[in-house]
Design a protein around this motif. Structure first.
Motif, short mmCIF file in Angstrom:
data_model
loop_
_atom_site.label_atom_id
_atom_site.label_comp_id
_atom_site.label_asym_id
_atom_site.label_seq_id
_atom_site.Cartn_x
_atom_site.Cartn_y
_atom_site.Cartn_z
N THR A 1 56.31 35.58 12.72
CA THR A 1 57.20 37.14 12.96
C THR A 1 57.14 37.82 14.94
OG1 THR A 1 54.68 38.05 12.54
CG2 THR A 1 56.11 37.91 10.60
N GLU A 2 56.17 36.95 15.60
CA GLU A 2 55.97 37.26 16.89
C GLU A 2 57.36 37.27 17.30
OE1 GLU A 2 55.04 34.50 15.30
OE2 GLU A 2 52.52 34.46 15.75
N ARG A 3 57.53 38.46 18.45
CA ARG A 3 59.18 38.69 19.01
C ARG A 3 58.30 39.69 19.93
NH1 ARG A 3 64.51 39.62 17.51
NH2 ARG A 3 65.42 39.58 19.72
N ASP A 4 58.43 39.09 21.35
CA ASP A 4 58.10 39.61 22.51
C ASP A 4 56.66 40.38 22.10
OD1 ASP A 4 60.17 39.97 23.79
OD2 ASP A 4 61.05 41.30 22.48
N SER A 5 56.14 41.07 22.10
CA SER A 5 54.92 41.31 22.39
C SER A 5 54.51 42.75 20.97
CB SER A 5 54.60 43.01 23.24
OG SER A 5 55.34 44.18 23.02
N CYS A 6 55.75 41.79 19.79
CA CYS A 6 54.85 42.47 18.43
C CYS A 6 55.23 40.60 17.47
CB CYS A 6 56.82 43.15 17.71
SG CYS A 6 56.55 43.98 16.69
N PHE A 7 54.14 41.67 16.18
CA PHE A 7 54.13 40.45 15.59
C PHE A 7 52.92 41.51 14.38
CE2 PHE A 7 49.55 41.08 17.74
CZ PHE A 7 48.90 41.12 16.99
N PHE A 8 53.24 40.19 12.87
CA PHE A 8 52.56 41.11 11.78
C PHE A 8 51.36 40.10 11.09
CE2 PHE A 8 56.97 43.16 11.57
CZ PHE A 8 56.78 43.44 10.51
N ALA A 9 50.94 41.57 11.10
CA ALA A 9 49.40 40.50 10.54
C ALA A 9 49.49 41.05 8.53
CB ALA A 9 48.40 40.64 11.41
N ARG A 10 47.95 40.28 8.07
CA ARG A 10 47.71 40.28 6.78
C ARG A 10 46.65 39.99 6.61
NH1 ARG A 10 46.66 35.91 3.39
NH2 ARG A 10 45.98 34.34 4.25
N TRP A 11 45.72 41.12 5.61
CA TRP A 11 44.78 41.11 5.65
C TRP A 11 44.62 40.02 4.17
CZ3 TRP A 11 42.47 46.30 3.40
CH2 TRP A 11 41.39 46.08 3.56
N PRO A 12 43.93 38.96 4.52
CA PRO A 12 43.78 37.52 3.37
C PRO A 12 42.61 38.47 2.35
CG PRO A 12 42.64 37.09 6.09
CD PRO A 12 43.10 38.36 5.77
N ASP A 13 43.37 38.10 1.01
CA ASP A 13 42.21 37.78 -0.06
C ASP A 13 42.52 39.37 -0.30
OD1 ASP A 13 42.07 35.43 -0.18
OD2 ASP A 13 40.27 35.12 0.73
N HIS A 14 43.41 40.08 0.38
CA HIS A 14 43.21 41.63 -0.19
C HIS A 14 44.12 42.27 -1.02
CE1 HIS A 14 43.30 46.20 0.26
NE2 HIS A 14 42.46 46.41 0.51
N ALA A 15 44.30 42.27 -2.36
CA ALA A 15 45.33 42.74 -3.56
C ALA A 15 46.21 43.77 -3.20
CB ALA A 15 43.84 43.17 -4.29
N GLN A 16 45.92 44.32 -1.87
CA GLN A 16 47.27 45.69 -2.09
C GLN A 16 48.36 44.85 -1.78
OE1 GLN A 16 45.32 48.69 -0.39
NE2 GLN A 16 44.38 49.41 -2.08
N ASN A 17 48.32 43.63 -0.61
CA ASN A 17 49.53 42.92 -0.64
C ASN A 17 50.84 43.82 0.59
OD1 ASN A 17 49.84 40.78 -2.69
ND2 ASN A 17 50.31 42.35 -3.62
N VAL A 18 49.53 44.07 1.55
CA VAL A 18 50.59 44.61 2.97
C VAL A 18 50.42 44.23 4.26
CG1 VAL A 18 49.68 47.50 2.15
CG2 VAL A 18 47.71 45.90 3.25
#
Length: 159
Positions: free
Chosen positions: A45-62
């Motif tokens: 997901t990384e591009r330039d100064s941007c990326f996405f992260a996830r919260w491991p084992d968290h049930a809300q799928n965000v």
């Protein structure tokens, strides 16, 4: 609040300016401290100064977008997470209209002929730099995102 217990508090709601205790503008380090856990970068997901992260084992799928070093938006692509007014995936455009009266604008989807982007502007003028954007198909919410402009308006995420 003891940050070691934040992960057990449920469910967090999505706001135009954040998710639960996370506020748009926080650094990754600040977000990790508030959550008491470490957000993981999502590979590819990384591009330039941007990326996405996830919260491991968290049930809300965000997913959390960080751009320019700070938390910029939250994406809800599945699951039962809801907005502060109660909108969830599967809800109708009419429900969005009823829960955010006078603050909704619709534009045609970029990729789905039968869909719209239903854009909610916060009620408080102080929050004019934020939006919630619902992607619909037919008239049902397929996914949504919330956060600051311009990142929340990017259909392709970091693209």
């Amino acid at each position: 609040m003891d940050t070691t217990t934040v992960a057990t508090i449920a469910p967090f709601t999505v706001r135009a300016d954040g998710f639960g205790p996370l506020e748009v503008g926080m650094t990754l380090k600040q977000a990790n401290e508030v959550l008491g856990q470490t957000l993981e970068t999502i590979p590819g997901t990384e591009r330039d100064s941007c990326f996405f992260a996830r919260w491991p084992d968290h049930a809300q799928n965000v997913q959390f977008m960080f751009s320019g070093g700070t938390f910029a938006r939250i994406d809800v692509n599945s699951g039962r997470s809801r907005t502060d007014e109660g909108v969830r995936i599967g809800d109708s455009e009419a429900r969005i209209d009823s829960l955010y009266p006078g603050h909704v604008r619709k534009t045609r989807q970029k990729y789905i002929v039968t869909g719209n982007y239903v854009i909610v502007t916060p009620k408080n003028p102080v929050d004019s730099g934020y939006r919630i954007v619902f992607d619909t198909e037919g008239s049902a919410v397929m996914k949504y995102r919330a956060g600051r402009r311009p990142e929340v308006q990017n259909v392709e995420g970091c693209g």
